[in-house]
Design a protein around this motif. Structure first.
Motif, PDB file in Angstrom:
ATOM      1  N   ALA A  62       0.828  -1.208   0.000  1.00 51.71           N
ATOM      2  CA  ALA A  62       0.000   0.000   0.000  1.00 51.71           C
ATOM      3  C   ALA A  62       0.858   1.252   0.000  1.00 51.71           C
ATOM      4  CB  ALA A  62      -0.927  -0.009   1.207  1.00 51.71           C
ATOM      5  N   CYS A  63       1.950   1.228   0.757  1.00 54.67           N
ATOM      6  CA  CYS A  63       2.804   2.421   0.821  1.00 54.67           C
ATOM      7  C   CYS A  63       3.648   2.592  -0.438  1.00 54.67           C
ATOM      8  CB  CYS A  63       3.678   2.371   2.075  1.00 54.67           C
ATOM      9  SG  CYS A  63       2.758   2.851   3.552  1.00 54.67           S
ATOM     10  N   TYR A  64       3.988   1.508  -1.099  1.00 53.38           N
ATOM     11  CA  TYR A  64       4.603   1.655  -2.424  1.00 53.38           C
ATOM     12  C   TYR A  64       3.633   2.379  -3.355  1.00 53.38           C
ATOM     13  CZ  TYR A  64       8.862  -1.180  -1.942  1.00 53.38           C
ATOM     14  OH  TYR A  64      10.106  -1.641  -1.602  1.00 53.38           O
ATOM     15  N   ARG A  65       2.360   2.043  -3.248  1.00 56.15           N
ATOM     16  CA  ARG A  65       1.355   2.713  -4.071  1.00 56.15           C
ATOM     17  C   ARG A  65       1.274   4.206  -3.718  1.00 56.15           C
ATOM     18  NH1 ARG A  65      -4.171   1.828  -5.237  1.00 56.15           N
ATOM     19  NH2 ARG A  65      -4.807   3.412  -6.776  1.00 56.15           N
ATOM     20  N   SER A  66       1.274   4.529  -2.444  1.00 60.21           N
ATOM     21  CA  SER A  66       1.237   5.940  -2.031  1.00 60.21           C
ATOM     22  C   SER A  66       2.439   6.697  -2.577  1.00 60.21           C
ATOM     23  CB  SER A  66       1.220   6.045  -0.497  1.00 60.21           C
ATOM     24  OG  SER A  66      -0.061   5.798   0.014  1.00 60.21           O
ATOM     25  N   GLN A  67       3.596   6.058  -2.517  1.00 59.34           N
ATOM     26  CA  GLN A  67       4.808   6.706  -3.043  1.00 59.34           C
ATOM     27  C   GLN A  67       4.677   6.963  -4.540  1.00 59.34           C
ATOM     28  OE1 GLN A  67       7.380   8.060  -1.707  1.00 59.34           O
ATOM     29  NE2 GLN A  67       9.279   7.653  -2.819  1.00 59.34           N
ATOM     30  N   GLU A  68       4.103   6.009  -5.267  1.00 57.63           N
ATOM     31  CA  GLU A  68       3.901   6.210  -6.704  1.00 57.63           C
ATOM     32  C   GLU A  68       2.990   7.412  -6.966  1.00 57.63           C
ATOM     33  OE1 GLU A  68       2.212   2.659  -8.254  1.00 57.63           O
ATOM     34  OE2 GLU A  68       3.981   1.424  -7.891  1.00 57.63           O
ATOM     35  N   ILE A  69       1.909   7.512  -6.209  1.00 53.03           N
ATOM     36  CA  ILE A  69       0.951   8.601  -6.406  1.00 53.03           C
ATOM     37  C   ILE A  69       1.578   9.940  -6.034  1.00 53.03           C
ATOM     38  CG2 ILE A  69      -1.245   9.563  -5.595  1.00 53.03           C
ATOM     39  CD1 ILE A  69      -2.161   6.601  -5.206  1.00 53.03           C
ATOM     40  N   ALA A  70       2.290   9.967  -4.909  1.00 50.96           N
ATOM     41  CA  ALA A  70       2.932  11.209  -4.479  1.00 50.96           C
ATOM     42  C   ALA A  70       4.010  11.634  -5.468  1.00 50.96           C
ATOM     43  CB  ALA A  70       3.521  11.034  -3.081  1.00 50.96           C
ATOM     44  N   THR A  71       4.742  10.676  -6.008  1.00 48.65           N
ATOM     45  CA  THR A  71       5.775  10.996  -6.995  1.00 48.65           C
ATOM     46  C   THR A  71       5.151  11.580  -8.256  1.00 48.65           C
ATOM     47  OG1 THR A  71       7.227   9.243  -6.154  1.00 48.65           O
ATOM     48  CG2 THR A  71       7.643  10.038  -8.392  1.00 48.65           C
ATOM     49  N   ASN A  72       4.099  10.947  -8.732  1.00 51.29           N
ATOM     50  CA  ASN A  72       3.415  11.441  -9.919  1.00 51.29           C
ATOM     51  C   ASN A  72       2.895  12.867  -9.702  1.00 51.29           C
ATOM     52  OD1 ASN A  72       2.105  10.925 -12.632  1.00 51.29           O
ATOM     53  ND2 ASN A  72       0.265  11.271 -11.410  1.00 51.29           N
TER      54      ASN A  72
ATOM     55  N   THR B 134       3.962  15.195  -7.493  1.00 52.72           N
ATOM     56  CA  THR B 134       5.003  16.212  -7.311  1.00 52.72           C
ATOM     57  C   THR B 134       5.829  16.434  -8.572  1.00 52.72           C
ATOM     58  OG1 THR B 134       6.537  14.558  -6.397  1.00 52.72           O
ATOM     59  CG2 THR B 134       5.173  15.796  -4.827  1.00 52.72           C
ATOM     60  N   CYS B 135       5.856  15.466  -9.465  1.00 52.22           N
ATOM     61  CA  CYS B 135       6.555  15.666 -10.738  1.00 52.22           C
ATOM     62  C   CYS B 135       5.714  16.480 -11.719  1.00 52.22           C
ATOM     63  CB  CYS B 135       6.930  14.321 -11.356  1.00 52.22           C
ATOM     64  SG  CYS B 135       8.298  13.470 -10.537  1.00 52.22           S
ATOM     65  N   ARG B 136       4.402  16.415 -11.568  1.00 51.15           N
ATOM     66  CA  ARG B 136       3.505  17.133 -12.483  1.00 51.15           C
ATOM     67  C   ARG B 136       3.109  18.513 -11.953  1.00 51.15           C
ATOM     68  NH1 ARG B 136       1.175  13.973 -16.482  1.00 51.15           N
ATOM     69  NH2 ARG B 136       1.599  11.731 -16.347  1.00 51.15           N
ATOM     70  N   ARG B 137       2.984  18.649 -10.648  1.00 57.93           N
ATOM     71  CA  ARG B 137       2.515  19.900 -10.044  1.00 57.93           C
ATOM     72  C   ARG B 137       3.660  20.899  -9.965  1.00 57.93           C
ATOM     73  NH1 ARG B 137      -0.439  23.908  -8.770  1.00 57.93           N
ATOM     74  NH2 ARG B 137      -1.494  24.064  -6.755  1.00 57.93           N
ATOM     75  N   HIS B 138       3.419  22.110 -10.427  1.00 57.04           N
ATOM     76  CA  HIS B 138       4.423  23.164 -10.403  1.00 57.04           C
ATOM     77  C   HIS B 138       4.083  24.213  -9.341  1.00 57.04           C
ATOM     78  CE1 HIS B 138       5.652  21.373 -14.168  1.00 57.04           C
ATOM     79  NE2 HIS B 138       6.653  22.230 -14.293  1.00 57.04           N
TER      80      HIS B 138
ATOM     81  N   LEU C 154       7.227  20.502  -8.109  1.00 56.49           N
ATOM     82  CA  LEU C 154       7.381  20.407  -6.651  1.00 56.49           C
ATOM     83  C   LEU C 154       8.569  19.535  -6.244  1.00 56.49           C
ATOM     84  CD1 LEU C 154       3.705  19.941  -5.372  1.00 56.49           C
ATOM     85  CD2 LEU C 154       5.139  21.982  -5.186  1.00 56.49           C
ATOM     86  N   ILE C 155       8.809  18.459  -6.987  1.00 53.00           N
ATOM     87  CA  ILE C 155       9.862  17.525  -6.581  1.00 53.00           C
ATOM     88  C   ILE C 155      11.243  18.165  -6.639  1.00 53.00           C
ATOM     89  CG2 ILE C 155      10.297  16.507  -8.864  1.00 53.00           C
ATOM     90  CD1 ILE C 155      10.425  13.761  -7.380  1.00 53.00           C
ATOM     91  N   GLU C 156      11.388  19.226  -7.409  1.00 55.36           N
ATOM     92  CA  GLU C 156      12.685  19.896  -7.502  1.00 55.36           C
ATOM     93  C   GLU C 156      12.944  20.816  -6.319  1.00 55.36           C
ATOM     94  OE1 GLU C 156      13.299  21.706 -11.307  1.00 55.36           O
ATOM     95  OE2 GLU C 156      12.760  19.877 -12.405  1.00 55.36           O
ATOM     96  N   HIS C 157      11.949  21.043  -5.493  1.00 56.71           N
ATOM     97  CA  HIS C 157      12.165  21.758  -4.233  1.00 56.71           C
ATOM     98  C   HIS C 157      12.667  20.746  -3.202  1.00 56.71           C
ATOM     99  CE1 HIS C 157      10.144  25.482  -5.550  1.00 56.71           C
ATOM    100  NE2 HIS C 157       9.296  24.684  -6.181  1.00 56.71           N
ATOM    101  N   GLU C 158      13.781  21.059  -2.564  1.00 60.22           N
ATOM    102  CA  GLU C 158      14.377  20.077  -1.659  1.00 60.22           C
ATOM    103  C   GLU C 158      13.420  19.650  -0.551  1.00 60.22           C
ATOM    104  OE1 GLU C 158      18.104  21.374  -0.110  1.00 60.22           O
ATOM    105  OE2 GLU C 158      19.155  21.150  -2.022  1.00 60.22           O
ATOM    106  N   GLY C 159      12.591  20.574  -0.082  1.00 60.48           N
ATOM    107  CA  GLY C 159      11.655  20.234   0.979  1.00 60.48           C
ATOM    108  C   GLY C 159      10.674  19.150   0.570  1.00 60.48           C
ATOM    109  N   VAL C 160      10.459  18.990  -0.713  1.00 58.34           N
ATOM    110  CA  VAL C 160       9.582  17.945  -1.231  1.00 58.34           C
ATOM    111  C   VAL C 160      10.396  16.738  -1.691  1.00 58.34           C
ATOM    112  CG1 VAL C 160       7.924  17.347  -3.032  1.00 58.34           C
ATOM    113  CG2 VAL C 160       7.781  19.570  -1.895  1.00 58.34           C
TER     114      VAL C 160
ATOM    115  N   VAL D 162       3.589  15.982   1.120  1.00 55.66           N
ATOM    116  CA  VAL D 162       4.078  16.556  -0.137  1.00 55.66           C
ATOM    117  C   VAL D 162       2.945  16.816  -1.120  1.00 55.66           C
ATOM    118  CG1 VAL D 162       6.343  15.479   0.137  1.00 55.66           C
ATOM    119  CG2 VAL D 162       4.589  14.310  -1.247  1.00 55.66           C
ATOM    120  N   MET D 163       1.793  16.156  -0.896  1.00 55.21           N
ATOM    121  CA  MET D 163       0.645  16.400  -1.771  1.00 55.21           C
ATOM    122  C   MET D 163      -0.233  17.535  -1.264  1.00 55.21           C
ATOM    123  SD  MET D 163      -0.380  12.493  -2.871  1.00 55.21           S
ATOM    124  CE  MET D 163      -1.746  13.034  -3.898  1.00 55.21           C
ATOM    125  N   GLY D 164       0.084  18.070  -0.092  1.00 55.28           N
ATOM    126  CA  GLY D 164      -0.653  19.217   0.419  1.00 55.28           C
ATOM    127  C   GLY D 164      -2.125  18.920   0.581  1.00 55.28           C
ATOM    128  N   GLY D 165      -2.972  19.861   0.158  1.00 55.86           N
ATOM    129  CA  GLY D 165      -4.412  19.688   0.291  1.00 55.86           C
ATOM    130  C   GLY D 165      -4.916  18.440  -0.388  1.00 55.86           C
TER     131      GLY D 165
END
Length: 398
Positions: free
Chosen positions: A262-272, A274-278, A284-290, A346-349
């Motif tokens: 389940a957490c591998y799935r969450s990581q996939e969703i969060a990665t997707n 943060t890579c798409r959201r600017h 977002l993923i290029e910000h170190e905090g994320v 990292v996904m915020g709201g």
């Protein structure tokens, strides 16, 4: 997840099953996650049965059990159950979820041929859900993390046993067809198999809990003069805790497997996301905090997977694995809590809504830190073992 071709110690059959399970969950189950037949007490049996029919058609129902009725090795089961855990519905639809998975394992190990045919076979076939009756209410002074406090009693009456008491947090009992009931006799703890529902087992209330993935929810129970034929006892009077130990270490470990998926799935969703959201001119993923939080997740996930396989190997060597499963349960549940929390963060709201499974997985992992023994109980037990080992060392050198 580690690719299947990089995992050693898997038979070709187990590798194929694990691959097919992942394909089934991703392509058949995940599209069904928004089905309205779910509420705060889990999905409906209708929805679960529908997915099970689809899994049965694919030859994937109860995939950790071979066609001859024997389970795969614990290492092979790890590879399969991680993939079934990619969706909370996947665990249920494939029949790899608690408490059924642990109950299936227990009955396979210790059930008589007659009890296996009557109670185990319908569970393996995915046509009967089960419940495990052990935990008792705190306001009654009953058993929780300390099973020796059990107050539910059983007394012999001719060729039957009569059980009276209270239980709570009994997962999935509403709608279950098989029950495993623990009670205390003069000889010690006893374990019985019963058909459900039974008028002597009354659901007092269905508890509102933080998790919501299991059908039937978690219930408080009253048992009033439940009569059980003597041949439905597992083993002999006083052997209940021995059989509970048979179930204990593997059940702790399979929890780790499923929630790791389940957490591998969450990581996939969060990665997707943060890579798409600017924001502020870049993804977002290029910000170190994320980005650093996702990097920390990757580390925690890899360590959790390695520890789960390590404990599986201990059990496959025929060892009881009590200490190793306790260590693994603590390490994995705490690591996955960090992973789930970071994914929400990292996904915020978006991370706190039901628009993705991330919010639900966070809630499920929070509950995972408690069931099958809270982290603190495992640490206390481990510290006592450390003390005992130290004392043995002192005694051997004097």
């Amino acid at each position: 997840m580690t690719p299947l071709d990089q995992i050693t110690g898997l038979s070709d059959q187990a590798r194929d099953i694990a691959d097919r399970v992942e394909h089934f969950v991703r392509n058949t189950v995940i599209p069904m996650e928004k089905d309205a037949r779910q509420d705060g007490h889990g999905p409906s049996d209708e929805l679960v049965d529908e997915i099970r029919d689809l899994a049965r058609d694919q030859g994937l129902l109860t995939p950790h059990i071979k066609d001859d009725g024997t389970p795969f090795t614990h290492r092979e089961t790890t590879a399969i159950l991680i993939r079934s855990g990619l969706s909370t519905l996947g665990m249920l639809g494939l029949n790899t979820s608690a408490p059924d998975e642990g109950n299936i394992y227990l009955l396979h190990k210790v059930g008589s041929p007659e009890l296996k045919e009557r109670f185990l076979k319908p569970m393996v076939d995915g046509r009967a859900r089960s419940a495990f009756f052990m935990t008792e209410p705190a306001d009654w002074g009953g058993a929780g993390s300390d099973p020796m406090m059990m107050k539910t009693t059983c007394k012999a009456d001719g060729n039957h046993w009569v059980v009276n008491g209270r239980k709570t947090y009994i997962t999935g009992v509403d709608g279950a067809k098989v029950g495993i009931v623990m009670a205390k006799a003069e000889e010690g703890a006893c374990m019985f198999l019963v058909d459900l529902p039974d008028p002597a087992i009354k659901i007092v209330r269905k508890l509102d809990t933080i998790d919501s993935s299991l059908p039937g929810g978690h219930c408080e129970i009253e048992i009033d003069n439940l009569r059980i034929p003597a041949d439905q006892m597992l083993g002999e009077p006083g052997e209940g805790f021995k059989y509970a130990q048979v179930r204990l270490a593997p059940a702790r470990l399979t929890h780790c497997m499923r929630w790791l998926g389940a957490c591998y799935r969450s990581q996939e969703i969060a990665t997707n996301y943060t890579c798409r959201r600017h924001a502020f001119g870049k993804p977002l993923i290029e910000h170190e905090g994320v980005g650093f939080q996702l990097a920390e997740n990757r580390i925690d996930l890899q360590q959790a997977e390695l520890m789960t396989f390590w404990c599986a190997d201990v059990l496959d060597r025929g060892e009881r694995g009590t200490t190793e499963s306790s260590m693994t349960k603590v390490a994995v549940s705490e690591a996955l809590m960090r992973v789930a929390d970071r994914c929400v963060q990292v996904m915020g709201g978006q991370g706190v809504t039901g628009d993705t499974p991330v919010e639900r997985i966070f809630r499920e992992i929070r509950a995972f830190r408690i069931y099958d023994g809270p982290t603190e109980v495992h640490k206390w037990s481990l510290s006592k073992k450390i003390q005992r080992d130290w004392q043995k060392m002192q005694d051997s050198t004097t």
